[in-house]
Design a protein around this motif. Structure first.
Motif, PDB file in Angstrom:
ATOM      1  N   VAL A 199       0.856  -1.182   0.000  1.00  0.00           N
ATOM      2  CA  VAL A 199       0.000   0.000   0.000  1.00  0.00           C
ATOM      3  C   VAL A 199       0.896   1.236   0.000  1.00  0.00           C
ATOM      4  CG1 VAL A 199      -1.685   1.348   1.339  1.00  0.00           C
ATOM      5  CG2 VAL A 199      -1.975  -1.125   1.100  1.00  0.00           C
ATOM      6  N   ALA A 200       0.557   2.205  -0.859  1.00  0.00           N
ATOM      7  CA  ALA A 200       1.356   3.434  -0.955  1.00  0.00           C
ATOM      8  C   ALA A 200       0.465   4.647  -0.711  1.00  0.00           C
ATOM      9  CB  ALA A 200       1.994   3.534  -2.344  1.00  0.00           C
ATOM     10  N   LEU A 201       0.921   5.559   0.130  1.00  0.00           N
ATOM     11  CA  LEU A 201       0.129   6.755   0.439  1.00  0.00           C
ATOM     12  C   LEU A 201       0.798   7.996  -0.133  1.00  0.00           C
ATOM     13  CD1 LEU A 201      -0.804   5.989   4.162  1.00  0.00           C
ATOM     14  CD2 LEU A 201      -2.013   5.331   2.053  1.00  0.00           C
ATOM     15  N   PHE A 218      -1.562   0.310  -9.060  1.00  0.00           N
ATOM     16  CA  PHE A 218      -2.980   0.681  -9.077  1.00  0.00           C
ATOM     17  C   PHE A 218      -3.179   2.003  -8.338  1.00  0.00           C
ATOM     18  CE2 PHE A 218      -2.686  -3.820  -9.502  1.00  0.00           C
ATOM     19  CZ  PHE A 218      -3.724  -4.184 -10.338  1.00  0.00           C
ATOM     20  N   GLY A 219      -4.159   2.782  -8.776  1.00  0.00           N
ATOM     21  CA  GLY A 219      -4.520   3.998  -8.044  1.00  0.00           C
ATOM     22  C   GLY A 219      -6.031   4.098  -7.984  1.00  0.00           C
ATOM     23  N   THR A 220      -6.562   4.683  -6.913  1.00  0.00           N
ATOM     24  CA  THR A 220      -8.013   4.835  -6.781  1.00  0.00           C
ATOM     25  C   THR A 220      -8.433   6.210  -7.296  1.00  0.00           C
ATOM     26  OG1 THR A 220      -7.641   5.558  -4.513  1.00  0.00           O
ATOM     27  CG2 THR A 220      -8.282   3.269  -4.831  1.00  0.00           C
ATOM     28  N   TYR A 221      -9.427   6.190  -8.188  1.00  0.00           N
ATOM     29  CA  TYR A 221      -9.925   7.415  -8.826  1.00  0.00           C
ATOM     30  C   TYR A 221     -11.447   7.391  -8.875  1.00  0.00           C
ATOM     31  CZ  TYR A 221      -5.147   8.247 -10.308  1.00  0.00           C
ATOM     32  OH  TYR A 221      -3.806   8.469 -10.298  1.00  0.00           O
ATOM     33  N   ASN A 262      -2.382 -10.809  -7.023  1.00  0.00           N
ATOM     34  CA  ASN A 262      -2.094 -10.913  -5.587  1.00  0.00           C
ATOM     35  C   ASN A 262      -0.821 -10.182  -5.167  1.00  0.00           C
ATOM     36  OD1 ASN A 262      -0.227 -12.608  -6.583  1.00  0.00           O
ATOM     37  ND2 ASN A 262      -1.107 -14.488  -5.741  1.00  0.00           N
ATOM     38  N   LYS A 263      -0.230  -9.464  -6.128  1.00  0.00           N
ATOM     39  CA  LYS A 263       0.818  -8.520  -5.755  1.00  0.00           C
ATOM     40  C   LYS A 263       0.701  -7.257  -6.593  1.00  0.00           C
ATOM     41  CE  LYS A 263       4.649 -10.016  -8.601  1.00  0.00           C
ATOM     42  NZ  LYS A 263       6.025 -10.502  -8.578  1.00  0.00           N
ATOM     43  N   GLY A 264       1.397  -6.204  -6.183  1.00  0.00           N
ATOM     44  CA  GLY A 264       1.270  -4.923  -6.859  1.00  0.00           C
ATOM     45  C   GLY A 264       1.281  -3.807  -5.834  1.00  0.00           C
ATOM     46  N   VAL A 265       1.310  -2.581  -6.349  1.00  0.00           N
ATOM     47  CA  VAL A 265       1.254  -1.413  -5.463  1.00  0.00           C
ATOM     48  C   VAL A 265      -0.122  -0.771  -5.609  1.00  0.00           C
ATOM     49  CG1 VAL A 265       2.205   0.896  -5.006  1.00  0.00           C
ATOM     50  CG2 VAL A 265       3.740  -0.970  -5.651  1.00  0.00           C
ATOM     51  N   ILE A 266      -0.758  -0.447  -4.478  1.00  0.00           N
ATOM     52  CA  ILE A 266      -2.046   0.258  -4.500  1.00  0.00           C
ATOM     53  C   ILE A 266      -1.813   1.649  -3.925  1.00  0.00           C
ATOM     54  CG2 ILE A 266      -4.435   0.262  -3.722  1.00  0.00           C
ATOM     55  CD1 ILE A 266      -4.018  -2.736  -2.957  1.00  0.00           C
ATOM     56  N   ILE A 314       2.305   8.038 -13.558  1.00  0.00           N
ATOM     57  CA  ILE A 314       3.047   6.767 -13.612  1.00  0.00           C
ATOM     58  C   ILE A 314       2.230   5.594 -13.049  1.00  0.00           C
ATOM     59  CG2 ILE A 314       5.418   7.623 -13.744  1.00  0.00           C
ATOM     60  CD1 ILE A 314       5.540   7.617 -10.698  1.00  0.00           C
ATOM     61  N   ILE A 315       0.910   5.791 -12.974  1.00  0.00           N
ATOM     62  CA  ILE A 315       0.041   4.701 -12.501  1.00  0.00           C
ATOM     63  C   ILE A 315      -0.435   3.878 -13.696  1.00  0.00           C
ATOM     64  CG2 ILE A 315      -2.355   4.411 -11.697  1.00  0.00           C
ATOM     65  CD1 ILE A 315      -1.505   6.085  -9.259  1.00  0.00           C
ATOM     66  N   ASP A 316      -0.401   2.545 -13.554  1.00  0.00           N
ATOM     67  CA  ASP A 316      -0.777   1.673 -14.663  1.00  0.00           C
ATOM     68  C   ASP A 316      -2.285   1.505 -14.783  1.00  0.00           C
ATOM     69  OD1 ASP A 316       1.982   0.965 -15.189  1.00  0.00           O
ATOM     70  OD2 ASP A 316       1.879  -0.272 -13.375  1.00  0.00           O
ATOM     71  N   ARG A 317      -2.948   1.318 -13.626  1.00  0.00           N
ATOM     72  CA  ARG A 317      -4.385   1.013 -13.696  1.00  0.00           C
ATOM     73  C   ARG A 317      -5.187   1.853 -12.706  1.00  0.00           C
ATOM     74  NH1 ARG A 317      -5.183  -5.247 -13.432  1.00  0.00           N
ATOM     75  NH2 ARG A 317      -7.352  -4.566 -13.475  1.00  0.00           N
ATOM     76  N   LYS A 318      -6.120   2.615 -13.266  1.00  0.00           N
ATOM     77  CA  LYS A 318      -7.007   3.438 -12.430  1.00  0.00           C
ATOM     78  C   LYS A 318      -8.228   2.618 -12.065  1.00  0.00           C
ATOM     79  CE  LYS A 318      -5.526   7.831 -14.289  1.00  0.00           C
ATOM     80  NZ  LYS A 318      -5.875   9.205 -14.624  1.00  0.00           N
ATOM     81  N   ILE A 319      -8.476   2.476 -10.777  1.00  0.00           N
ATOM     82  CA  ILE A 319      -9.642   1.714 -10.338  1.00  0.00           C
ATOM     83  C   ILE A 319     -10.585   2.595  -9.530  1.00  0.00           C
ATOM     84  CG2 ILE A 319      -8.676  -0.626 -10.394  1.00  0.00           C
ATOM     85  CD1 ILE A 319      -7.942  -0.280  -7.443  1.00  0.00           C
TER      86      ILE A 319
END
Lengths: 244, 244
Positions: free
Chosen positions: B99-101, B169-172, B185-189, B205-210
């Motif tokens: 998890v990244a803040l 991943f980033g939340t949008y 089951n792995k990755g940076v959120i 630089i985010i790959d996937r916007k969720i």
């Protein structure tokens, strides 16, 4: 201008007893007040340091910064304080998802849960009589306007559940894994008190015990905070209604 | 007994600057202190009004209730205050969920997010330099001991993400629906600042916007609080790892 009598009235609304006697509560800050003005809530009186509000909605009174400091409950008051009437709760709609709180005490938690109900389209929140009052100014502040869109009823929770015709879910440490559980698109979801969880009395009338499983391995990990548990449970109920 | 010098030292630890200079932070209350004593954190000194702690762990000093009042940062201090050493962060494990803040500022939110990482078995939390300090006493208090089980690193977030070899991943508000998304089951959120969300620099630089879709119909509903968003996102990532 704000009179001494008015200051006394506004201060008294920091106490649940007087809010209930007078049927009034306060909202502070431009954004929050605007949400309530847009809603069906009835304005009693609005005190503001800037003439930015629509006065067709009711009594708008210009005050000075100093006067605002005398009536605010905040450290850093923001422009205005409004008094609104506490509405009568609507009848609970049994045909939708209902969230029920069994003695949630923290204003921040209740405010967050109201926001979550708004986000996940839960129209009815029912609360045991000992749940913190939703017109407490800290709750109002924390709801960010969601209070205008969720119907909140304070009632005898065990009577409500006993009469309810449908599935009643409760969150526990040792129930069915929520991720595999079959979840309907209506029902009551009960969440318990911060320290003690769901009371024995309510537990005895719950149909299905569900659990958010822990993925970390430590036995010392504290159980999830009730607001986070609500977020995860509502997320699980609602995702089942999406066509994949 | 606690000397004037010690009082001054303890008070100084309310400021990030001195925590970093001295490499020390405070923990208050029996339960919190016991969690840290059980962990790998090194005790610097423990002040207590009751002789209930194991003094083989380090320097335990008996003090009076009055002395406790002089050193506490709490309105209602609980028995003891301990000073622990700030540990060096472990190397981040790229092979798990991270998890990244990006500039989360509220101590309560950070504390809740640390608890959620602990619950969902996320070992690494990486924070931008402007994220609130996890050794801030309000954060320590809010984590309920989870701080001892999550490895927290403050670093240059854009450099970390650029070097990371895997999905970010980033939340949008307007990304892919998380409920239908294929989640590994792995990755940076990445989760963003309370007011501004994820910064432009990191977004680029985010790959996937969720997105956590809104089920309620109102356009006025505020977006979810960052701690609740973290709860729901971690729930979604982890449930995919369960065999159905």
């Amino acid at each position: 201008m704000v009179t001494k009598q008015e200051i006394k009235l506004i201060k008294s609304l920091n106490q649940k007893k007087y809010r209930q006697q007078l049927g009034l509560f306060t909202v502070e800050g431009i954004k929050g007040i605007e949400e309530f003005l847009k809603s069906d809530f009835k304005l009693h009186r609005l005190y503001t340091t800037k003439q930015i509000f629509d006065d067709s909605k009711g009594d708008v009174v210009d005050i000075s910064e100093n006067e605002l400091k005398k009536i605010t409950a905040l450290k850093n008051p923001n422009t205005a304080l409004a008094i609104f009437e506490i509405p009568k709760s609507d009848k609970v709609d049994d045909d939708n998802l209902i969230v029920a709180l069994d003695d949630v005490r923290d204003p921040g938690n209740l405010g967050t849960i109201i926001r979550l109900c708004d986000w996940y389209g839960v129209k009815d929140l029912v609360c045991s009589q000992n749940t913190v009052d939703c017109y407490n100014s800290k709750v109002v502040q924390a709801t960010m306007g969601s209070l205008t869109r969720v119907n909140i009823s304070y009632l005898n929770l065990s009577e409500f559940i006993s009469r309810y015709n449908g599935d009643v879910f409760g969150t526990y440490m040792n129930g069915e894994n929520i991720y595999n559980a079959d979840l309907p698109n209506k029902g009551v979801i009960v969440l318990g008190n911060e320290a003690n969880g769901i009371s024995e009395k309510i537990s005895s009338i719950i149909d299905r015990k569900i659990t958010i499983p822990q993925f970390g391995k430590s036995k010392d990990t504290e159980s999830l905070n009730v607001a986070n548990a609500t977020a995860i449970v509502l997320s699980e109920f609602r995702r089942r209604t999406i066509e994949m």
